[in-house]
Design a protein around this motif. Structure first.
Motif, PDB file in Angstrom:
ATOM      1  N   GLU A 291      51.816  56.038  55.745  1.00 21.91           N
ATOM      2  CA  GLU A 291      52.734  54.918  55.848  1.00 21.91           C
ATOM      3  C   GLU A 291      52.000  53.641  56.243  1.00 21.91           C
ATOM      4  O   GLU A 291      52.304  52.552  55.730  1.00 21.91           O
ATOM      5  CB  GLU A 291      53.830  55.229  56.876  1.00 21.91           C
ATOM      6  N   TYR A 295      51.990  50.142  54.027  1.00 17.80           N
ATOM      7  CA  TYR A 295      52.468  48.852  54.517  1.00 17.80           C
ATOM      8  C   TYR A 295      51.346  47.826  54.599  1.00 17.80           C
ATOM      9  O   TYR A 295      51.569  46.636  54.350  1.00 17.80           O
ATOM     10  CB  TYR A 295      53.149  49.015  55.880  1.00 17.80           C
ATOM     11  N   LYS A 298      50.959  46.512  51.224  1.00 14.23           N
ATOM     12  CA  LYS A 298      52.074  45.633  50.884  1.00 14.23           C
ATOM     13  C   LYS A 298      51.885  44.238  51.485  1.00 14.23           C
ATOM     14  O   LYS A 298      52.111  43.218  50.808  1.00 14.23           O
ATOM     15  CB  LYS A 298      53.388  46.249  51.382  1.00 14.23           C
ATOM     16  N   LYS A 536      59.789  39.661  66.736  1.00 12.45           N
ATOM     17  CA  LYS A 536      60.254  39.824  65.356  1.00 12.45           C
ATOM     18  C   LYS A 536      61.081  38.614  64.917  1.00 12.45           C
ATOM     19  O   LYS A 536      60.972  38.155  63.774  1.00 12.45           O
ATOM     20  CB  LYS A 536      61.074  41.114  65.228  1.00 12.45           C
ATOM     21  N   PRO A 544      57.562  39.906  55.373  1.00 17.22           N
ATOM     22  CA  PRO A 544      58.542  40.655  54.569  1.00 17.22           C
ATOM     23  C   PRO A 544      59.519  41.407  55.473  1.00 17.22           C
ATOM     24  O   PRO A 544      59.130  41.888  56.547  1.00 17.22           O
ATOM     25  CB  PRO A 544      57.667  41.626  53.771  1.00 17.22           C
ATOM     26  N   LYS A 545      60.756  41.507  55.053  1.00 18.90           N
ATOM     27  CA  LYS A 545      61.796  42.108  55.893  1.00 18.90           C
ATOM     28  C   LYS A 545      61.499  43.557  56.258  1.00 18.90           C
ATOM     29  O   LYS A 545      61.770  43.995  57.381  1.00 18.90           O
ATOM     30  CB  LYS A 545      63.162  42.021  55.179  1.00 18.90           C
ATOM     31  N   ASP A 546      60.947  44.334  55.320  1.00 26.69           N
ATOM     32  CA  ASP A 546      60.710  45.738  55.635  1.00 26.69           C
ATOM     33  C   ASP A 546      59.574  45.910  56.635  1.00 26.69           C
ATOM     34  O   ASP A 546      59.512  46.915  57.341  1.00 26.69           O
ATOM     35  CB  ASP A 546      60.458  46.562  54.372  1.00 26.69           C
ATOM     36  N   VAL A 547      58.692  44.945  56.732  1.00 27.20           N
ATOM     37  CA  VAL A 547      57.653  44.996  57.767  1.00 27.20           C
ATOM     38  C   VAL A 547      58.275  44.686  59.133  1.00 27.20           C
ATOM     39  O   VAL A 547      57.958  45.322  60.139  1.00 27.20           O
ATOM     40  CB  VAL A 547      56.512  43.999  57.459  1.00 27.20           C
ATOM     41  N   THR A 549      61.345  45.259  60.075  1.00 24.12           N
ATOM     42  CA  THR A 549      62.277  46.302  60.521  1.00 24.12           C
ATOM     43  C   THR A 549      61.632  47.675  60.626  1.00 24.12           C
ATOM     44  O   THR A 549      62.285  48.631  61.046  1.00 24.12           O
ATOM     45  CB  THR A 549      63.465  46.397  59.543  1.00 24.12           C
ATOM     46  N   ARG A 550      60.365  47.771  60.268  1.00 24.97           N
ATOM     47  CA  ARG A 550      59.687  49.061  60.302  1.00 24.97           C
ATOM     48  C   ARG A 550      59.543  49.568  61.734  1.00 24.97           C
ATOM     49  O   ARG A 550      59.207  48.814  62.650  1.00 24.97           O
ATOM     50  CB  ARG A 550      58.299  48.915  59.667  1.00 24.97           C
ATOM     51  N   LYS A 551      59.783  50.859  61.939  1.00 23.93           N
ATOM     52  CA  LYS A 551      59.591  51.454  63.253  1.00 23.93           C
ATOM     53  C   LYS A 551      58.114  51.524  63.586  1.00 23.93           C
ATOM     54  O   LYS A 551      57.275  51.737  62.719  1.00 23.93           O
ATOM     55  CB  LYS A 551      60.184  52.868  63.297  1.00 23.93           C
TER      56      LYS A 551
END
Length: 633
Positions: A291, A295, A298, A536, A544-547, A549-551
């Motif tokens: 993972e 990321y 990305k 954050k 990027p949004k998924d970065v 919100t990533r745990k």
């Protein structure tokens, strides 16, 4: 960055030997200065002004001041301009010369003018003193020995050992190492060798042979009543300015990119500042890192960086050499990939930025999610904690417990036991913290250590960290910023990068960023799950949004698998009665208890066994005098 050494007598041969031991810190140049009062030596890693004008030890115009210095002053050009207005003249473009002139102009007050990381010694021959200082947060190390009229200092402990001193284990340091996997004490593991602590300076009077130490800066918890919008904007701008300062370099510069929010934010700021970004990610060949690589790739693509993915399977075979570089035992397994990555990155750059510090000052670690509920746990009736809670925890299926914390399920049977201890201790702030942080609790350390000395830490920590008027979580973050961040993160990052002459810079740990962090209410940091809410929020328009919100993913090194399979025989040998009896510090029955419980609580006892294994290797090298190459793992 560089390596510095010195002492209070004239001996070029010893100065040369001490400097040579840490020559890897500065392979580009070396120098020695001696007079009848002192000897100073320096190993240079050229980063700014690569000319010979940057040679150290460096003097002022009349030679009355000499300096040896390790670090970077990022605002040196601003300070230089102010000094020029006051009549100072410069012959180089180095930050070293700026420190010399700032000391001439402002004396000890020069320290608060410097934005950066540093450890230095100034010899003032007119005042007959040595003035030593360590930076705001302790990013750069500085060790010293002061006994029987001899004063010695160095960037690394091992250089001090070139002088004949007694090699004995310091019990206070051992106790803290067994509790935390790293030593948080001013004392080092080597008796009589100490650390100049972060934000401190020392004055050694060469005539009287007297040492005085004072703290010149500390983190100030000063919570302000301002809006989330204000703090988010302020944090974004302050961090961006910190990154801008750290882009100054006359050699190739890059950034470590893990795919997490901290390192990704550094990349985002670099791009906002118009920098050409060379980013590096590492693939350690295990499923837990897939993972991270995804990321990191990305983020690199999003910001169009010059990205390199480096494959590097962590090898425990390197551990004895790493232990030698670390100076003291430090059992965080992340030291192995950090060391190996630095070796490979050196082929491309000499300076790297990284995202260290975000979790400590903005509340990103998982244990903060436990600790912030202390008040609720403390409302539980004592009888419930003692009798019903243990039964409830043991009866809860693992998949439900894991929703609350993977920490518990990873520890097996001992995870449930530790959780009960944790909840039961909620009435005492220090005990509550230590119950979840300690690798070995007080009872385990007491049963392990044969020597008769005090292993208690609860009352010491209560008095030092948990007596102020500030909120519990502000106290915890202050503690972690002074302990874990300094004595684990900064310490091992410095030693594992400088082993390969790579300079590591930490923008999030700029003292202005840290000061701002401790003005932000902790509810803005710990809001929701996973922490770092305000960080954050500050990066909301940059990543990027998924970065965002990533745990958080822990930096996983499979020590449980290593101990069970790959190095089983080595662990059994190092922790055998034959080996342990060589120093007589540990009770063998407690070690046997670790082996016996390993199958039921693998990660719990793996951490303890890994901790003891690292101590055993360190003892062989630093006390028994074995060479790292002779220790087979």
């Amino acid at each position: 960055m560089c390596g510095i050494v010195g002492f209070n007598w004239d001996d070029k041969s010893l100065a040369r030997r001490m400097s040579s031991v840490i020559s890897y810190r500065g392979p580009d140049d070396s120098g020695i200065f001696t007079d009848r009062n002192v000897s100073l030596a320096h190993q240079r890693l050229s980063i700014l002004d690569l000319s010979k004008k940057g040679h150290q030890p460096m003097a002022n115009e009349d030679g009355s001041i000499q300096i040896v210095y390790n670090g970077e002053i990022y605002n040196f050009q601003t300070v230089k301009a102010e000094l020029e207005e006051k009549g100072h003249r410069f012959v180089s473009d180095t930050d070293t010369e700026v420190i010399v002139h700032a000391y001439e102009e402002y004396g000890l007050d020069c320290l608060k003018m410097f934005n950066g990381m540093f450890a230095f010694c100034i010899y003032d021959s007119n005042k007959k003193i040595l003035f030593l200082a360590r930076d705001w947060l302790g990013i750069k190390p500085l060790y010293y020995y002061s006994k029987d009229g001899n004063f010695i200092f160095s960037s690394e402990l091992k250089a001090i050992l070139e002088h004949e001193i007694s090699r004995e284990v310091e019990h206070k340091a051992l106790n803290k190492f067994l509790a935390f996997r790293y030593n948080t004490d001013e004392s080092t593991m080597m008796k009589d060798v100490l650390k100049l602590m972060q934000g401190h300076y020392a004055i050694y009077d060469l005539s009287k042979k007297e040492l005085s130490i004072k703290r010149w800066w500390d983190i100030n918890i000063d919570i302000q009543n301002k809006s989330e919008d204000y703090f988010a904007r302020k944090l974004h701008d302050t961090l961006k300015e910190s990154v801008r300062k750290r882009l100054i370099s006359d050699v190739p510069l890059g950034v470590y990119l893990s795919g997490g929010i901290d390192s990704s934010s550094i990349v985002a700021m670099m791009k906002e500042l118009g920098a050409d970004v060379k980013s590096f990610s590492v693939d350690f060949g295990n499923d837990r890192r897939i993972e991270d690589i995804k990321y990191a790739r990305k983020v690199a693509e999003y910001f169009n960086t010059d990205h390199k993915e480096i494959y590097c399977e962590p090898s425990v075979k390197e551990l004895p050499r790493i232990c030698w570089h670390l100076d003291e035992p430090l059992a965080d397994p992340a030291v192995i990939p950090s060391y190996l990555l630095s070796r490979l990155v050196k082929k491309h750059v000499s300076v790297v930025l990284n995202g260290a510090g975000g979790d400590e000052i903005f509340g990103g670690y998982q244990h903060f999610d436990f600790l912030k509920h202390r008040g609720k746990f403390n409302l539980m009736p004592k009888q419930l904690k003692k009798s019903l809670l243990p039964l409830a925890v043991r009866a809860t299926p693992d998949f439900l417990v894991e929703r609350f914390s993977k920490f518990l399920t990873a520890f097996g049977e001992k995870g449930a036991e530790k959780f009960v201890d944790f909840i039961s201790s909620s009435g005492n702030k220090a005990e509550f913290y230590l119950a979840i942080i300690s690798v070995m609790d007080e009872e385990e350390r007491k049963n392990l250590i044969r020597k008769d000395f005090d292993v208690s830490l609860i009352e010491k920590y209560r008095k030092k960290y948990f007596r102020s008027k500030h909120s519990y979580m502000d106290q915890v973050m202050y503690l972690e910023s002074n302990h874990f961040l300094v004595d684990n993160i900064f310490n091992h990052v410095d030693k594992t990068t400088m082993a390969w002459a790579v300079e590591s810079r930490v923008p999030i740990c700029d003292h202005e960023v840290v000061s701002l962090a401790f003005r932000i209410p902790n509810k803005m940091k710990l809001k929701g799950q996973g922490g770092k809410y305000i960080f954050k929020r500050a990066m909301n328009d940059s990543l990027p949004k998924d970065v965002l919100t990533r745990k958080k993913q822990g930096f996983f090194v499979p020590i449980d698998r290593w101990i069970e399979k790959d190095i089983k025989e080595s662990v059994e040998s190092l922790l055998s009665e034959k080996e342990v009896s060589k120093h007589g510090l540990f009770n063998q029955y407690q070690i046997k208890k670790m082996f016996d419980g390993f199958s039921r609580s693998k990660m719990y006892y793996a951490r303890q066994m890994w901790t003891l294994m690292n101590f055993q290797i360190w003892h062989k090298i630093y006390i028994q005098g074995e060479r790292p190459e002779s220790i087979n793992i």
